[in-house]
Design a protein around this motif. Structure first.
Motif, PDB file in Angstrom:
ATOM      1  N   LEU A   8       0.756   4.883   0.088  1.00  0.00           N
ATOM      2  CA  LEU A   8       0.593   4.781  -1.364  1.00  0.00           C
ATOM      3  C   LEU A   8       1.945   4.747  -2.066  1.00  0.00           C
ATOM      4  N   ASP A   9       2.874   5.565  -1.599  1.00  0.00           N
ATOM      5  CA  ASP A   9       4.218   5.586  -2.173  1.00  0.00           C
ATOM      6  C   ASP A   9       4.886   4.218  -2.027  1.00  0.00           C
ATOM      7  N   SER A  10       4.772   3.619  -0.841  1.00  0.00           N
ATOM      8  CA  SER A  10       5.358   2.296  -0.614  1.00  0.00           C
ATOM      9  C   SER A  10       4.665   1.225  -1.451  1.00  0.00           C
ATOM     10  N   TRP A  11       3.352   1.341  -1.599  1.00  0.00           N
ATOM     11  CA  TRP A  11       2.609   0.365  -2.411  1.00  0.00           C
ATOM     12  C   TRP A  11       3.044   0.443  -3.876  1.00  0.00           C
ATOM     13  N   GLN A  12       3.318   1.646  -4.357  1.00  0.00           N
ATOM     14  CA  GLN A  12       3.771   1.809  -5.741  1.00  0.00           C
ATOM     15  C   GLN A  12       5.201   1.298  -5.933  1.00  0.00           C
ATOM     16  N   GLN A  13       5.904   1.099  -4.842  1.00  0.00           N
ATOM     17  CA  GLN A  13       7.248   0.524  -4.892  1.00  0.00           C
ATOM     18  C   GLN A  13       7.201  -0.995  -5.070  1.00  0.00           C
ATOM     19  N   ALA A  14       6.066  -1.603  -4.747  1.00  0.00           N
ATOM     20  CA  ALA A  14       5.941  -3.063  -4.770  1.00  0.00           C
ATOM     21  C   ALA A  14       6.294  -3.690  -6.118  1.00  0.00           C
ATOM     22  N   PRO A  15       5.829  -3.159  -7.247  1.00  0.00           N
ATOM     23  CA  PRO A  15       6.198  -3.770  -8.526  1.00  0.00           C
ATOM     24  C   PRO A  15       7.691  -3.674  -8.834  1.00  0.00           C
ATOM     25  N   ILE A  16       8.361  -2.681  -8.244  1.00  0.00           N
ATOM     26  CA  ILE A  16       9.796  -2.508  -8.485  1.00  0.00           C
ATOM     27  C   ILE A  16      10.603  -3.508  -7.666  1.00  0.00           C
ATOM     28  N   ASP A  17      10.228  -3.661  -6.392  1.00  0.00           N
ATOM     29  CA  ASP A  17      10.992  -4.519  -5.484  1.00  0.00           C
ATOM     30  C   ASP A  17      10.349  -5.887  -5.260  1.00  0.00           C
ATOM     31  N   TYR A  18       9.280  -6.174  -5.976  1.00  0.00           N
ATOM     32  CA  TYR A  18       8.670  -7.509  -5.996  1.00  0.00           C
ATOM     33  C   TYR A  18       8.190  -7.984  -4.624  1.00  0.00           C
ATOM     34  N   TYR A  19       7.320  -7.207  -4.010  1.00  0.00           N
ATOM     35  CA  TYR A  19       6.624  -7.694  -2.823  1.00  0.00           C
ATOM     36  C   TYR A  19       5.129  -7.489  -3.023  1.00  0.00           C
ATOM     37  N   SER A  20       4.336  -8.237  -2.267  1.00  0.00           N
ATOM     38  CA  SER A  20       2.890  -8.210  -2.465  1.00  0.00           C
ATOM     39  C   SER A  20       2.121  -7.682  -1.260  1.00  0.00           C
ATOM     40  N   THR A  21       2.826  -7.326  -0.184  1.00  0.00           N
ATOM     41  CA  THR A  21       2.159  -6.770   0.992  1.00  0.00           C
ATOM     42  C   THR A  21       1.440  -5.477   0.622  1.00  0.00           C
ATOM     43  N   HIS A  22       0.159  -5.414   0.943  1.00  0.00           N
ATOM     44  CA  HIS A  22      -0.624  -4.221   0.627  1.00  0.00           C
ATOM     45  C   HIS A  22      -0.515  -3.218   1.767  1.00  0.00           C
ATOM     46  N   LEU A  23      -0.308  -1.953   1.444  1.00  0.00           N
ATOM     47  CA  LEU A  23      -0.184  -0.899   2.444  1.00  0.00           C
ATOM     48  C   LEU A  23      -1.361   0.058   2.347  1.00  0.00           C
ATOM     49  N   VAL A  24      -1.904   0.414   3.507  1.00  0.00           N
ATOM     50  CA  VAL A  24      -3.046   1.321   3.589  1.00  0.00           C
ATOM     51  C   VAL A  24      -2.712   2.431   4.577  1.00  0.00           C
ATOM     52  N   GLY A  25      -2.967   3.670   4.207  1.00  0.00           N
ATOM     53  CA  GLY A  25      -2.760   4.801   5.103  1.00  0.00           C
ATOM     54  C   GLY A  25      -4.085   5.350   5.599  1.00  0.00           C
ATOM     55  N   THR A  26      -4.118   5.796   6.857  1.00  0.00           N
ATOM     56  CA  THR A  26      -5.385   6.239   7.434  1.00  0.00           C
ATOM     57  C   THR A  26      -5.154   7.107   8.665  1.00  0.00           C
ATOM     58  N   ASP A  27      -6.220   7.800   9.092  1.00  0.00           N
ATOM     59  CA  ASP A  27      -6.223   8.465  10.394  1.00  0.00           C
ATOM     60  C   ASP A  27      -7.345   7.913  11.268  1.00  0.00           C
ATOM     61  N   ASP A  28      -7.934   6.796  10.842  1.00  0.00           N
ATOM     62  CA  ASP A  28      -9.097   6.206  11.502  1.00  0.00           C
ATOM     63  C   ASP A  28      -8.713   4.869  12.140  1.00  0.00           C
ATOM     64  N   TYR A  29      -8.818   4.785  13.462  1.00  0.00           N
ATOM     65  CA  TYR A  29      -8.441   3.554  14.160  1.00  0.00           C
ATOM     66  C   TYR A  29      -9.318   2.364  13.777  1.00  0.00           C
ATOM     67  N   ALA A  30     -10.484   2.612  13.215  1.00  0.00           N
ATOM     68  CA  ALA A  30     -11.337   1.509  12.778  1.00  0.00           C
ATOM     69  C   ALA A  30     -10.625   0.654  11.730  1.00  0.00           C
ATOM     70  N   ALA A  31      -9.734   1.269  10.960  1.00  0.00           N
ATOM     71  CA  ALA A  31      -8.996   0.538   9.926  1.00  0.00           C
ATOM     72  C   ALA A  31      -7.966  -0.417  10.516  1.00  0.00           C
ATOM     73  N   THR A  32      -7.678  -0.271  11.816  1.00  0.00           N
ATOM     74  CA  THR A  32      -6.696  -1.148  12.465  1.00  0.00           C
ATOM     75  C   THR A  32      -7.336  -2.398  13.055  1.00  0.00           C
ATOM     76  N   ALA A  33      -8.632  -2.553  12.898  1.00  0.00           N
ATOM     77  CA  ALA A  33      -9.375  -3.641  13.544  1.00  0.00           C
ATOM     78  C   ALA A  33      -8.752  -5.001  13.270  1.00  0.00           C
ATOM     79  N   ASP A  34      -8.674  -5.804  14.334  1.00  0.00           N
ATOM     80  CA  ASP A  34      -8.186  -7.182  14.259  1.00  0.00           C
ATOM     81  C   ASP A  34      -6.729  -7.278  13.814  1.00  0.00           C
ATOM     82  N   SER A  35      -5.924  -6.328  14.250  1.00  0.00           N
ATOM     83  CA  SER A  35      -4.492  -6.388  13.944  1.00  0.00           C
ATOM     84  C   SER A  35      -3.828  -7.495  14.759  1.00  0.00           C
ATOM     85  N   ASP A  36      -2.931  -8.228  14.118  1.00  0.00           N
ATOM     86  CA  ASP A  36      -2.148  -9.244  14.828  1.00  0.00           C
ATOM     87  C   ASP A  36      -1.046  -8.589  15.655  1.00  0.00           C
ATOM     88  N   ILE A  37      -0.420  -7.571  15.073  1.00  0.00           N
ATOM     89  CA  ILE A  37       0.659  -6.838  15.735  1.00  0.00           C
ATOM     90  C   ILE A  37       0.432  -5.349  15.519  1.00  0.00           C
TER      91      ILE A  37
END
Length: 232
Positions: free
Chosen positions: A44-73
């Motif tokens: 969340l901290d990194s996502w709130q940095q996005a408007p300052i440093d002008y990037y659009s990558t969305h960041l999600v934090g979790t403890d659930d491996y289900a959220a990693t489904a279909d990762s490229d890397i």
């Protein structure tokens, strides 16, 4: 690229996720840690940095491996860091269990990811992850070649008072005392480094590169994170 997962929200993992977001080359970065609120907070901290440093990558934090489904890397940074007086090999038993468990959990949710290992001792942990994953060996790798070469280039840049961007270098071997920097294949804006520095100075830089991680452990009391996170 659609999705990259970083396992471990400690110093290295959080740095890796943040650097990756800044490059804006992936739609989503998932930061996973067994301490779920730590991963959620840093993402969340990194996502709130996005408007300052002008990037659009969305960041999600979790403890659930289900959220990693279909990762490229997937980048594995989980594990116990070194402390002063420890070698990387002192971490084998503990970190092998962690890396094997992490890899098995990854593979339950992503069928054919590229896995990049950061955990120490890196060469052994990369092998452990590959064996646990069942993936082709071309899809599991360590990040040490990038990190060790970066340290070598940084030390050369310091000695020559030039930008690291001007230095091209080759470094081979394992991550540790067995690494082999190759001065004869090292250039500064196309000029061989052997024409710019004497052999004694080059050898000192080579030796410092071999123990570069240990130098930082002695200074900080724990393993480095900025350069390893960026290297991954």
């Amino acid at each position: 690229m659609s999705k990259v997962t970083v396992i471990g929200a400690g110093n290295v993992g959080a740095t890796c996720a943040n650097v990756l977001a800044h490059k804006d080359i992936v739609k989503e970065v998932v930061l996973l840690d067994i301490v779920g609120n730590l991963a959620k907070g840093k993402a969340l901290d990194s996502w709130q940095q996005a408007p300052i440093d002008y990037y659009s990558t969305h960041l999600v934090g979790t403890d659930d491996y289900a959220a990693t489904a279909d990762s490229d890397i997937v980048v594995i940074t989980a594990g116990v860091p070194r402390k002063p007086g420890m070698s990387r090999d002192d971490l084998i038993s503990t970190n092998a269990k962690i890396v094997n468990s992490v890899t098995e959990s990854i593979m339950k949710h992503s069928s054919n990811p590229i896995i990049i290992v950061v955990s120490n001792p890196l060469d052994v942990m990369t092998y452990a992850s590959w064996k646990s994953s069942g993936l082709d060996s071309s899809r599991v790798m360590g990040m040490a070649g990038i990190l060790d070469t970066a340290r070598y280039r940084a030390f050369l840049a310091e000695a020559l008072n030039v930008s690291p961007k001007d230095i091209q270098a080759v470094l081979m071997g394992g991550h540790g005392d067995t690494m082999v920097p190759l001065p004869r294949y090292t250039t500064v804006s196309g000029i061989p480094v052997t024409e710019l520095l004497d052999s004694e100075t080059i050898e000192k830089i080579v030796d410092r590169t071999r123990v570069g991680g240990g130098e930082l452990v002695q200074l900080m009391g724990t393993s480095a994170w900025y350069a390893p996170g960026a290297a991954a």
